[in-house]
Every structure is written in C-alpha cells, then in structure tokens.
Design a protein around this motif. Structure first.
Motif, mmCIF file in Angstrom:
data_model
loop_
_atom_site.group_PDB
_atom_site.id
_atom_site.type_symbol
_atom_site.label_atom_id
_atom_site.label_comp_id
_atom_site.label_asym_id
_atom_site.label_seq_id
_atom_site.Cartn_x
_atom_site.Cartn_y
_atom_site.Cartn_z
ATOM 1 N N ALA A 131 -22.460 11.528 -17.290
ATOM 2 C CA ALA A 131 -21.933 11.248 -15.949
ATOM 3 C C ALA A 131 -21.319 12.554 -15.468
ATOM 4 O O ALA A 131 -20.366 13.060 -16.040
ATOM 5 C CB ALA A 131 -20.894 10.136 -16.006
ATOM 6 N N PHE A 132 -21.901 13.130 -14.434
ATOM 7 C CA PHE A 132 -21.548 14.470 -13.989
ATOM 8 C C PHE A 132 -20.148 14.560 -13.389
ATOM 9 O O PHE A 132 -19.697 13.634 -12.715
ATOM 10 C CB PHE A 132 -22.542 14.947 -12.912
ATOM 11 N N PRO A 178 -21.526 15.089 -9.235
ATOM 12 C CA PRO A 178 -22.899 14.593 -9.052
ATOM 13 C C PRO A 178 -23.556 15.250 -7.842
ATOM 14 O O PRO A 178 -22.902 15.485 -6.841
ATOM 15 C CB PRO A 178 -22.701 13.090 -8.812
ATOM 16 N N MET A 179 -24.828 15.577 -7.968
ATOM 17 C CA MET A 179 -25.500 16.326 -6.912
ATOM 18 C C MET A 179 -26.054 15.416 -5.833
ATOM 19 O O MET A 179 -26.527 14.330 -6.111
ATOM 20 C CB MET A 179 -26.663 17.106 -7.517
ATOM 21 N N GLU A 180 -26.025 15.916 -4.630
ATOM 22 C CA GLU A 180 -26.644 15.190 -3.524
ATOM 23 C C GLU A 180 -28.112 15.592 -3.457
ATOM 24 O O GLU A 180 -28.438 16.769 -3.481
ATOM 25 C CB GLU A 180 -25.958 15.556 -2.204
ATOM 26 N N ILE A 181 -28.980 14.600 -3.399
ATOM 27 C CA ILE A 181 -30.405 14.919 -3.358
ATOM 28 C C ILE A 181 -31.032 14.305 -2.108
ATOM 29 O O ILE A 181 -31.397 13.139 -2.091
ATOM 30 C CB ILE A 181 -31.103 14.434 -4.642
ATOM 31 N N LEU A 227 -29.996 9.654 -2.431
ATOM 32 C CA LEU A 227 -29.193 9.752 -3.648
ATOM 33 C C LEU A 227 -27.947 10.624 -3.473
ATOM 34 O O LEU A 227 -28.055 11.841 -3.266
ATOM 35 C CB LEU A 227 -30.082 10.310 -4.759
ATOM 36 N N ASN A 228 -26.788 9.981 -3.534
ATOM 37 C CA ASN A 228 -25.478 10.641 -3.448
ATOM 38 C C ASN A 228 -25.195 11.323 -2.109
ATOM 39 O O ASN A 228 -24.123 11.901 -1.937
ATOM 40 C CB ASN A 228 -25.298 11.698 -4.562
ATOM 41 N N GLU A 282 -22.446 7.091 -10.570
ATOM 42 C CA GLU A 282 -22.788 7.594 -11.906
ATOM 43 C C GLU A 282 -22.671 6.471 -12.936
ATOM 44 O O GLU A 282 -23.534 6.320 -13.807
ATOM 45 C CB GLU A 282 -21.861 8.753 -12.309
ATOM 46 N N ASP A 328 -31.091 22.578 -9.867
ATOM 47 C CA ASP A 328 -30.019 21.596 -10.058
ATOM 48 C C ASP A 328 -30.519 20.179 -9.835
ATOM 49 O O ASP A 328 -30.194 19.262 -10.575
ATOM 50 C CB ASP A 328 -28.907 21.830 -9.021
ATOM 51 N N HIS A 329 -31.292 20.030 -8.770
ATOM 52 C CA HIS A 329 -31.809 18.705 -8.450
ATOM 53 C C HIS A 329 -32.764 18.224 -9.536
ATOM 54 O O HIS A 329 -32.750 17.069 -9.938
ATOM 55 C CB HIS A 329 -32.517 18.729 -7.093
ATOM 56 N N TYR A 335 -30.824 17.135 -12.542
ATOM 57 C CA TYR A 335 -30.174 15.833 -12.357
ATOM 58 C C TYR A 335 -31.173 14.695 -12.594
ATOM 59 O O TYR A 335 -30.894 13.743 -13.312
ATOM 60 C CB TYR A 335 -29.587 15.750 -10.951
ATOM 61 N N ARG A 395 -31.749 11.879 -16.105
ATOM 62 C CA ARG A 395 -31.811 10.420 -16.062
ATOM 63 C C ARG A 395 -33.090 9.890 -16.713
ATOM 64 O O ARG A 395 -33.477 8.741 -16.519
ATOM 65 C CB ARG A 395 -31.711 9.932 -14.622
ATOM 66 N N LEU A 434 -39.079 15.115 -5.751
ATOM 67 C CA LEU A 434 -38.385 16.066 -4.889
ATOM 68 C C LEU A 434 -39.308 16.615 -3.802
ATOM 69 O O LEU A 434 -38.909 16.792 -2.659
ATOM 70 C CB LEU A 434 -37.810 17.214 -5.726
#
Ligand SMILES: Nc1ncnc2c1ncn2[C@@H]1O[C@H](COP(=O)(O)OP(=O)(O)OP(=O)(O)O)[C@@H](O)[C@H]1O
Ligand SMILES: [Mg+2]
Lengths: 251, 389
Positions: free
Chosen positions: A85-86, A89-92, A144-145, A157, B337-338, B341, B345, B356
């Motif tokens: 669990a970051f 957390p990154m926004e994608i 996502l986020n 997360e 980074d993406h 992530y 998972r 992506l």
C-alpha cells in the motif's frame, strides 16, 4: 514468511546506497511495525520488496516463503502474494478504477491457475469491500486515484488489498492523511485481514495507528539498517522519547 | 481478384506528377518517393470479403473497390436520399494530383442528402471495402440539410495482403443549424495506400464533430479542409492515429475561419510503435473580419519505440485582433511510475502497458456520444495494440 538478509541496495541511477545491510524476519501471522526518522529508507525498503526497478539490490537477499524474490518482476511478486500500500498512491489518468480492479484480480487469479471472475461476482465483491471501507461506488467510477483526496487514496489502497487478498501486506504510512474515523475504518480493514497465514508490515511514524493495529514486533530503521527490535512497548518508548537515544545507542 | 495490373502511360505520368517534399504541405510526406509504383485502376470490383464486418448497427451503403452496389445496401433511414452520379469537382489542371487521380477509372461519384434526425439514431455507413489490388477511387458529396441531425460512419477496410491505392474525396456541407457527427474509421491493410480529402463547409449555427481513427494502411494522407463560413458555427475534430510497423500516416488540416463568432477545437492523440512515421499539420487561418474566433489545436503523441517518429507542425495565420487561438504539441513516453503501480497489483507488464496506452487514446474516444460506437472503436484500438503494441 519474509526474511531479509543483509540487504544492500542503491538508487539505480546514481549508485547511492540507501539500504545498508538490513536484516528483518517476519513470521506468518505476525504484524511487524517499522518506524524510523524521515529519510531513513522505509519507503525505499517497501519499494524494493515490491520490485521497483529504480533501486538495485547489490548484495543480500529477500526470501518470501523460503524463496528469493529478487529475480521476480513486480507483477510476479504481487501474484505470489506481496502487496504494497503506497505512501503516495499514483494517479493514473484514463484508466478506469473498476477496470483496473477487475484486470488486477483476474491477472492474479490467472497466474495462480484460478478461474477468472465473472462480472456480477466481481461487482459483488467490490461492493462489499467498498462498503466496509466507506468508499462510494461513485468514486470507483473515476479514473484510478485521479482527483481522489489524500484520505480517499489511502482507503482505495486498502480496498485493493482486501480484494487481492495478499499473503504479505506492506503498509507504507497508510495512516498519514486519514481523518480519525477513517483511521479506525482502515485499521479495522487491516485487522480483518490478520490471519495465521498472512504477515503484515506496517510502516508508520505514530503510535496512534499501532493502538488500532497492535504489532507483534517493532523495528527501528535508521540510515538503511534495523538498529533496534522490540515488542509493542518499543513503539510507546519512541513516541515518548523520540529516536535520538536509540539511534545513538546503536551507533 | 485482379492480378494482372499493368501501369498505363496515364498512371505513369501521374506517378511523376505526385508532389514531393519540395511542395510545402508535403514536406514530411513525399508522395513521389513513397509511392513507387502507381497501379492501374481496378476494372472488375469484387464484393464481400472477410473483413467486411459490421461494427455497429448502421444502415450501410456498400462500396466495393470504389464502386457502389445499390442492390446490396441496407434500407435507407428516413430522410436520406441518394443522388447517383453527381458531378465531381474538376481537377484544376494537373496541379491538384489528388483530384486528377480521383477521376481515373470507373470510380463512383454519388451524393447523399440527409434531412431530419433518423441517422442520429441509426447511423448511415459509407462502407468502403477494397478487395482488389490496384487503384480505386471514390467521390461523395454529402449535404446535411438545415436543422437536420446526422451521424455518418465513413469507414475504409481492405482484404489482407492486397496492395491497393485508394483515393477518396468527400465534400461535406453542413447547412444552417444542422448538427452532424462524421466518423472516419480507416483500418486498411498494411500494404494499402490511402489518399483522402474531406472538404467541409459549415453554415450559420452548424455544429460538426469529426472523429477520425487511423488504425491501418502503409501510407495514409488524410487532408481535412474546412471553411467555417456561417456565424456561430462550431467544429470539433478529434483524432486517434495508431502508427506502427513501417506505416506513414499524415493528417493535414486546413481551417479557415472566415466570419465572426465561430469556434473550432482539434485534438489528436497518436500512438507510435515500430518504425512508424506520423505527421500532423494543422493550419488555422483567421480572416480579418472573423473577430471572436476561438480556435484551439492540440496534438499529443505517445512514443513507444525509439525507431518511430512524429512530426507536428502547427501554423497560425491570424488577421483579426480579437481572437483566441492556441496550439500545443507534446511527445511523451509511458510513465515508469504508472507501469510499476499497475504491475505491483499483479498486472503483467504487457497488459499493464496496453492498459496505459489504451487510456491515452480512450480519453478522446470516450468523448463520443454513442456508447456502441465507443465500444466498437475501443475494440479496434485494442486489436491494433495487440498486434502492434
Ligand atoms: N529515487 C530516488 N532518488 C534519489 N534519492 C532517493 C530516491 N529514493 C530514495 N531516495 C533517498 O533515500 C532516502 C530514503 O528515502 P525513503 O523515501 O525511503 O525514506 P523514508 O524512510 O520512507 O522517509 P519518510 O519517513 O519521510 O517517508 C532519502 O534520503 C531519499 O531522499
Ligand atoms: Mg516514506
């Protein structure tokens, strides 16, 4: 379950050593807390566990259930049961949260030789887990986020963790950014996952979280090494006196 | 299937007249060197073909090898009238090679007039299918009558392994207060050459959304020329160019805002793989009297291969003072980074990349209004990425 042996790791680009001979063992069923000053290498350790390639392990080993995971890529580690669990957390953008959850769950199931989830079953699982964490389905319709508040990201997360049912949960400052109610909800979520065949590593700065998620062991990380290990009383001592004495004693 | 193609002196001459990089608008797309052999026109069109599939529920007008097959068409929606054998615009000498090429052989020229809003429910499909090697041409003249609400899918597909050269010229007129969605889907095979031009005129209060997907072809030149000639008209052009292998895809737009109070917005997203070459040239001309023009243009490229290249060339010619004009071009790579992530998972690298990459273009696709159309386009994109990603 997790054995980190004399681990040395550098930033891949610059060769700067961040992890400098770190040893840590966490048994199945155990909750281990890692505490330590800013910049001591806690997040770096968590990234290395997850397999981020910005870092290079120069010596030592990481064993998960007795086997080295150093050669595995992040997706293989995740499928084997490692979950991070970051801290941030990154926004994608563009990747819908629900689609992401479904792909992640099914890829892991595939990797483990299980059957893929059908949509209704998937939706049912997400609804139940989101309900427990007080996450609205509306939020999960977004990318996502993206645009999630700090606390929403942390909850998301934990939602992923619940859905993916990992064997080793690494929580990097999951408490930061959470309001008091959310802290309770999230801790309950983590505690619900406590089981004899699952280990948890909780990285935090605050006793507050450890009041909810009571650790079996507490480890102090300083300058890339574990410098002291104790039980839950050690965290209380740190809360009261800070790191200075312990780090000085270890040096 | 046509096998016996001989190049006649007329085509040889045309081949020599193709523009080279010395012509400014062909600077990045030197047709003369890119089209080595100019084939003769296809004489006997062939119907059918494995790739002639429906992607959404539409009333299709089948056009095989450049020839319209009236007997095979779907029932026309209410308000749609076909006009056979319209006159095609005359080539201005041989200066305009595309028009000269377009007039060769027995190619069809037909018009469509759209009234009312039946096609907005069930789109009209101009279903072009190339089955024979050689040159095929088609000309359409489409008018959307005042107040009408139209949706047209202008799609180009070809059988695998057929080296064909196809030209398409479309004159599209959106009359007063009409609204239209014009969707171009190009999925030709990787041996195909496509030379296409869409000429648009927008009357007062007209509102047009053009969407273009390039997901095929070896050499593609798509020109879009627009005259915004009625006040309060709005034009939106969105495009997704998927360019891989050895393909060369060029989208060149020329927009003229010639009256006050009009708006235009262009957004292109490009994915580059393999040794693909992509070109976007966007010219916006704002006439001196065209005050309050709002014209925007953006071109974002995701570069997935070091051997691929994209050239973006915006060009603003503004002669009015009270206007808003903007343009931006970016080239990016996937964010590590993406990727990390998603992989953290449990999503495999290949799948994570695809997610992506799809996200990058889906942002544009998802702005379309029709859900079935969005799904169909996303499927075409996913299939392309599966092959070329
Ligand atoms: N990719 C990187 N590039 C440069 N420096 C880095 C990188 N990653 C980590 N560091 C440095 O390594 C050190 C350890 O960072 P890390 O994020 O692991 O600390 P932390 O213990 O998690 O701190 P905090 O409590 O503030 O979260 C810091 O000095 C940080 O600046
Ligand atoms: Mg940290």
């Amino acid at each position: 379950m997790l054995e980190i042996k004399d681990l040395h790791a550098t930033i891949a680009d610059t060769d700067t050593e961040i992890i400098k001979g770190l040893n840590l063992t966490v048994q199945a069923g155990e909750v281990a807390a890692i505490m330590g000053p800013n910049g001591s290498g806690k997040s770096t350790l968590s990234y290395i566990l997850a397999g981020r390639d910005d870092y290079e392990v120069t010596s030592g080993d990481i064993l998960f259930n007795g086997e080295s995971i150093l050669e595995m890529d992040p997706s293989e580690r995740a499928s084997a049961g490692v979950f991070l669990a970051f801290q941030y957390p990154m926004e994608i953008p563009g990747v819908a949260t629900m689609q992401f959850l479904k792909v992640a769950m099914n890829e892991q199931r595939k990797a483990r030789g299980q059957e893929e989830l059908k949509t209704p079953e998937f939706i049912r699982l997400v609804k139940a887990a989101a309900g427990d964490l007080d996450i609205s389905m509306e939020m999960l319709k977004r990318p996502l986020n993206v645009g999630f508040s700090g606390g929403e990201k942390k909850r998301a997360e934990i939602l992923q963790m619940k859905l993916l049912e990992p064997k080793l949960c690494v929580l990097d400052e999951t408490d930061s950014g959470l309001d008091i109610d959310a802290l309770k909800i999230v801790s309950e979520g983590v505690n619900a996952l406590r089981s004899p065949d699952r280990a948890t590593v909780v990285i935090t700065h605050y006793q507050r979280l450890l009041d909810y998620i009571v650790p079996d062991s507490v480890h102090v990380l300083s300058k890339g090494k574990i410098v002291k290990t104790g039980d839950k009383e050690l965290a209380k001592e740190l809360e009261a006196n800070g790191y200075a004495n312990i780090i000085a004693a270890a040096a | 299937m046509m096998t016996n193609i001989e190049t006649t002196p007329a085509e040889q001459m045309l081949g020599r007249l193709l523009p080279t990089r010395r012509t400014e608008s062909f600077h990045y797309t030197d047709l003369r060197s890119l089209i080595r052999e100019f084939p003769a026109p296809v004489i006997t069109p062939e119907t059918g073909g494995d790739n002639y599939k429906r992607i959404v529920d539409a009333s299709r007008l089948p056009i095989f090898d450049g020839k319209f097959f009236d007997a095979l068409k779907d029932e026309l929606p209410a308000g749609v009238t076909l006009v056979q054998d319209v006159e095609r615009p005359a080539a201005n000498g041989l200066d305009d090679t595309l028009l000269a090429i377009n007039g060769l052989g027995e190619s069809d020229a037909f018009g469509v007039v759209i009234e009312g809003d039946a096609t907005s429910e069930k789109p009209l499909g101009l279903a072009h299918m190339a089955n024979s090697a050689g040159l095929t041409n088609v000309y359409h003249n489409v008018t959307v009558k005042p107040g009408a609400n139209a949706c047209v899918i202008d799609r180009y597909v070809s059988s695998d392994g057929i080296a064909h050269v196809s030209s398409a010229v479309v004159d599209l007129s959106i009359e007063k207060g009409a609204t239209a969605n014009w969707i171009i889907i190009q999925e030709e095979n990787t041996d195909a050459t496509r030379l296409a031009r869409l000429n648009i005129s927008l009357a007062e209060n007209a509102d047009l959304n053009v969407f273009i997907l390039n997901a095929g072809g070896k050499l593609v030149r798509q020109e879009i020329n627009v005259v915004v000639s009625g006040e309060n008209a709005n034009l939106d052009i969105k495009g997704v160019n998927l360019i891989g292998g050895n393909s060369h895809v060029d989208v060149t737009t020329v927009l003229a805002h010639s009256v006050p109070n009009t708006t235009s917005n262009q957004l292109f997203r490009n994915i580059m793989t393999g040794q693909g070459k992509g070109v976007f040239q966007g010219q916006i001309k704002v006439h001196q009297i065209a005050q309050k023009t709002d014209a925007k243009m953006a071109c974002n490229t995701l570069l997935l291969s070091d051997d691929a290249a994209f050239y973006a060339k915006p060009e603003l010619e503004i002669f009015a003072d009270d206007v808003i004009c903007g343009h931006g071009a970016t080239v990016t790579e996937l964010e590590d980074d993406h990727l990390f992530y998603l992989m953290a998972r449990g999503i495999k690298e290949r799948t994570a990349r695809a997610l992506l990459v799809e996200a990058f273009v889906d942002e544009v696709v998802e702005e379309l209004e029709s859900e079935p159309l969005i799904e169909a386009l996303e499927e075409i994109i996913a299939r392309w990425l599966e092959k070329n990603g």
